[in-house]
Write an enzyme that holds these catalytic residues in place. Structure first.
Site, PDB file in Angstrom:
ATOM      1  N   ARG A  26      -8.070  -0.075  16.458  1.00  0.00           N
ATOM      2  CA  ARG A  26      -8.182   0.095  15.298  1.00  0.00           C
ATOM      3  C   ARG A  26      -9.250  -1.134  14.667  1.00  0.00           C
ATOM      4  NH1 ARG A  26      -4.048   0.677  10.248  1.00  0.00           N
ATOM      5  NH2 ARG A  26      -4.147  -1.313   9.885  1.00  0.00           N
ATOM      6  N   LYS A  37       0.734  -1.674   0.211  1.00  0.00           N
ATOM      7  CA  LYS A  37       0.008  -0.142   0.014  1.00  0.00           C
ATOM      8  C   LYS A  37       0.657   1.163  -0.028  1.00  0.00           C
ATOM      9  CE  LYS A  37      -0.602   0.193   4.687  1.00  0.00           C
ATOM     10  NZ  LYS A  37      -1.424  -0.527   5.624  1.00  0.00           N
TER      11      LYS A  37
HETATM   12  C1  LIG Z   1      -0.487  -1.143   6.451  1.00  0.00           C
HETATM   13  C2  LIG Z   1      -0.286  -2.199   7.531  1.00  0.00           C
HETATM   14  C3  LIG Z   1       0.323  -3.632   7.085  1.00  0.00           C
HETATM   15  C4  LIG Z   1       2.444  -3.254   7.306  1.00  0.00           C
HETATM   16  O1  LIG Z   1       2.622  -2.370   8.493  1.00  0.00           O
HETATM   17  P1  LIG Z   1       4.222  -1.712   7.774  1.00  0.00           P
HETATM   18  O2  LIG Z   1       4.067  -1.595   9.246  1.00  0.00           O
HETATM   19  O3  LIG Z   1       4.369  -1.227   6.664  1.00  0.00           O
HETATM   20  O4  LIG Z   1       4.884  -3.474   8.030  1.00  0.00           O
HETATM   21  C5  LIG Z   1      -0.143  -4.818   8.155  1.00  0.00           C
HETATM   22  N1  LIG Z   1      -1.349  -5.388   7.897  1.00  0.00           N
HETATM   23  C6  LIG Z   1      -1.941  -4.528   8.210  1.00  0.00           C
HETATM   24  C7  LIG Z   1      -3.179  -5.066   8.748  1.00  0.00           C
HETATM   25  C8  LIG Z   1      -1.894  -3.187   7.625  1.00  0.00           C
HETATM   26  O5  LIG Z   1      -2.860  -2.282   8.010  1.00  0.00           O
END
Ligand SMILES: *Cc1c(COP(=O)(O)O)cnc(C)c1O
Length: 357
Positions: free
Chosen positions: A136, A41
């Site tokens: 969250r 993302k």
């Molecule tokens: C963005 C996200 C991740 C990845 O997080 P990083 O800190 O970039 O490794 C993993 N799981 C979910 C649900 C996320 O939204």
């Protein structure tokens, strides 16, 4: 020379460094039996980067947005695609069409996915997310069993795992206690329903410290990693992970004005362009350089200059720096390291040219 070699603002993306980070993390986590899902993302599902992740041995790619997943699929990236934001209810048809797996917390949405899957004659895989305190997404642990009971009978849905996400909203550490608790929850569900879950996805880049120090990973067999692959750090303390590159991305900007001027604005002080009333430190007469890049290109607060200069502030299209001892002239390039927010914004901005090397 190619136009994108000379035009700024541009973000330079070192695919070799990303490949190195992905392979190193894959090996590190794999050494204790944990697979990695590559989270795209922050790079908006950039297909060139996604391709590098797949070629580095990552077979599942996760993104929060269907647009990004669609972009990667269209580019022919051969991976399983996981939607990691709880699906938007009006998008269930698209979720089922373009993704293989989604992370879920709402029964009504899963029922929608089931209807869409049946309509399209396919099976959609579900991972249920459990709330462990970050507040969250996540089902309360006490609601998990009832939800599992309801979803395992749904047509077109395959329940393949349980996950949790910490250190994103509430900054809560994925420590030994939380990970043991997740393992216990999973054991209970597996026993109760006679299942073996393919995925127990324990978290993200913040799980590094737990992974390094734990003697027993329990049932955890997957982590979803974005930031540590791209920026080479864990995310509880933003500490560098040994043997990873922290500079796979660089933002290159250019000086558009350079003059000796006062450090404090003069006249009656009112609001600035963003409704703040600014305050300035008096540094006397300084070399003020203006860079042709601003908040429409990048989250300026997430930039660190590679030269010894100070960012004084920014507006939509300008960054103003104190050049200090450095003779910055019009046309000079100025490079920056980026944190996660700066990377996200500059990859998202259509005004920042993406240059791969
Ligand atoms: C963005 C996200 C991740 C990845 O997080 P990083 O800190 O970039 O490794 C993993 N799981 C979910 C649900 C996320 O939204």
């Amino acid at each position: 020379m190619n136009v994108s070699d000379i035009v700024t603002p541009r973000i330079e993306i070192d695919l070799g460094k990303i490949a190195h980070n992905a392979k190193t993390l894959n090996k590190l986590y794999g050494s204790k039996g944990i697979s990695i899902t590559g989270v795209t993302k922050v790079v908006c599902g950039d297909p060139k980067i996604a391709d590098v992740l797949v070629k580095s041995g990552i077979s599942i790619l996760a993104d929060s947005r269907i647009d990004n997943i669609w972009k990667m699929r269209k580019a022919g990236i051969q991976a399983q695609f996981l939607l990691q934001r709880t699906p938007i209810p009006s998008q269930t048809e698209l979720v089922v069409r373009y993704t293989d797996v989604s992370l879920n917390t709402e029964l009504s949405v899963i029922k929608g996915l089931s209807r869409s899957a049946v309509k399209q004659g396919i099976t959609h895989k579900i991972i249920l997310m459990v709330e462990l305190g970050d507040l969250r997404e996540g089902l309360l642990p006490s609601d998990l069993e009832n939800t599992v009971k309801e979803i395992i009978i749904l047509k077109g849905i395959e329940f393949i795992g349980v996950g949790t996400n910490l250190a994103c909203f509430g900054g809560i550490e994925p420590d030994e206690e939380k990970m043991e608790y997740l393992s216990t929850i999973v054991k209970n569900i597996e026993e109760k329903f006679g299942l073996t879950l393919e995925f127990v996805s324990g978290g993200n880049s913040a799980n590094y410290s737990w992974f390094i120090s734990t003697k027993d990973i329990g049932k955890i067999n997957n982590l979803r990693l974005g930031e540590s692959i791209f920026l080479g750090c864990e995310t509880l303390y933003r500490k560098h992970i040994p043997n990873l590159f922290t500079d796979a991305f660089t933002l290159i900007t250019e000086v558009i004005e350079s003059k000796i001027k006062p450090s404090v604005p003069y006249g009656n002080v009112h609001q600035d362009a963003f409704g703040n009333t600014p305050k300035f430190q008096d540094r006397g007469q300084i070399r003020r350089a203006i860079l042709g890049v601003g908040l429409q290109d990048v989250l300026v607060s997430g930039l660190t200059p590679m030269l010894d200069i100070d960012i004084l502030g920014a507006s939509s299209d300008h960054i103003i720096v104190d050049a200090k001892q450095i003779e910055l002239n019009v046309g000079n390039g100025v490079s920056f390291n980026l944190n996660y927010g700066a990377l996200l914004s500059s990859m998202t901005s259509p005004y920042v040219i993406k240059k791969y090397k």
